[in-house]
Design a protein around this motif. Sequence first.
Motif, PDB file in Angstrom:
ATOM      1  N   ARG A   1      50.294  42.887  40.379  1.00 40.85           N
ATOM      2  CA  ARG A   1      48.943  42.437  40.659  1.00 40.85           C
ATOM      3  C   ARG A   1      49.838  41.246  41.456  1.00 40.85           C
ATOM      4  O   ARG A   1      49.437  40.349  41.861  1.00 40.85           O
ATOM      5  CB  ARG A   1      48.345  41.683  40.079  1.00 40.85           C
ATOM      6  CG  ARG A   1      47.440  42.752  39.615  1.00 40.85           C
ATOM      7  CD  ARG A   1      46.122  43.311  38.292  1.00 40.85           C
ATOM      8  NE  ARG A   1      45.237  43.484  38.018  1.00 40.85           N
ATOM      9  CZ  ARG A   1      44.373  43.420  37.254  1.00 40.85           C
ATOM     10  NH1 ARG A   1      44.469  42.520  36.441  1.00 40.85           N
ATOM     11  NH2 ARG A   1      43.710  45.018  37.001  1.00 40.85           N
TER      12      ARG A   1
ATOM     13  N   CYS B   1      45.863  34.261  37.470  1.00 42.77           N
ATOM     14  CA  CYS B   1      46.484  34.984  39.205  1.00 42.77           C
ATOM     15  C   CYS B   1      48.205  34.384  38.904  1.00 42.77           C
ATOM     16  O   CYS B   1      48.635  35.166  40.249  1.00 42.77           O
ATOM     17  CB  CYS B   1      45.864  34.574  40.283  1.00 42.77           C
ATOM     18  SG  CYS B   1      44.267  35.968  40.373  1.00 42.77           S
TER      19      CYS B   1
ATOM     20  N   HIS C   1      44.148  41.177  44.574  1.00 42.12           N
ATOM     21  CA  HIS C   1      43.670  40.121  42.436  1.00 42.12           C
ATOM     22  C   HIS C   1      42.618  39.234  42.865  1.00 42.12           C
ATOM     23  O   HIS C   1      41.522  39.138  42.206  1.00 42.12           O
ATOM     24  CB  HIS C   1      44.782  40.042  42.496  1.00 42.12           C
ATOM     25  CG  HIS C   1      43.964  40.101  40.493  1.00 42.12           C
ATOM     26  ND1 HIS C   1      42.800  41.332  40.014  1.00 42.12           N
ATOM     27  CD2 HIS C   1      44.281  39.716  39.646  1.00 42.12           C
ATOM     28  CE1 HIS C   1      42.544  41.013  38.472  1.00 42.12           C
ATOM     29  NE2 HIS C   1      43.443  40.177  38.216  1.00 42.12           N
TER      30      HIS C   1
END
Length: 284
Positions: free
Chosen positions: A179, A239, A221
Motif C-alpha cells: 500500500r 497509512c 488507500h
Amino acid sequence: MRSAVGEREPVTGWEVRRPPQRGRTAGVSLAGFRDRGTGPVDLPVIPHPALTLVVEFGDGPLIVGDALGRQQRGSLVAGLAPVAMRMRGENIACVEVHLSPLVTHAVLGVRPAELARTVVALDDLWGRDAARIREQLGGAPSWEDRFALTDAFLARRRGTGPPVDPEVVRAWDRILVSRGRVRIEDLAAEVGWSRKRLWSRFRSQIGLPPKRAASLVRFRHAAQRLTAGASAAHVATECGYTDQSHLHREAVAFTGVTPSALAGDPGLATDDIAWAGREAGETR
C-alpha cells in the motif's frame, strides 16, 4: 433487488454498476456510471493506481478540467497521477475502464510514460474506433450489454507490445501489496538493480518514478479509509504519513481538496462503491 450486473443502492444521485465477473483481459476492470438527473455534477477526480479510460455516451457533455484551466470534453484517457482535476457535467453516462500500467501499452497502443500526469481525448488515440464504441454503448439496451461490448472491444484491440521487465513487475507488485509503504532502496535491492536503474526503467514502463507511484498507492488507500469514516489524524498514522499535515498536502496535490472535504464529498463515496477492492492495478 440487485441486478445481474451489480446494481448498487443509490448514492448521492449516481447509478453505479459493476460487471458480474472479470473480463477476458487481465489487468482491466470496468464500472458503469450514470447520474440521476438531480442537477449539474462538480466533483474532484479521485486518483487510482491505474490509467483511466472513460467512454461517455450520455446526453450531456462530460468535462474534466484541472487547476491550470485545461479542459477535456467527452471520452478521454487519464494517465497515472495527473494534476488535481474536477469532473463537471450533467446527464452523464459512461463506462469507465481502469488499466494496470503493466498492460496499458498492449491495450491502448501507447506506453504509460506517454500519458503520465496528463489527460488526452480518446479520439486522439483511437480515431474512428472511439466514435464506434461510443455509438455502440449508446445503442446498447442494458449495462450487461455495455460491459460485454467494452470487454470484447478491448480484447480485440489488445496487441503484443514490448513486455514489462520482470523486475519492474515485481517492484510494482511490492508497491501495491505494501500500500505504498516501501522504501525505494529496499525495492532496488530486492530486484537486484541499482536505485538509478530502477528509477529509469520503472518510470519508462510504468509512467511514474517509483517514489511517486508509491505515494499514489498510499493516497488511494488513505482515501478509502476516509470513505470508511476514519478521521484524518487516524488515517495519517495508519497509512504511514509523517503527520496530518503531510496527508493534507498529499490530498491537495492529488485532488485539489483537503482530507476533510474529500471525506464528505459524494464523489469519493461513489468512487469507492465502484472500485474498492478491485483496482486494475492490483492484477496482472
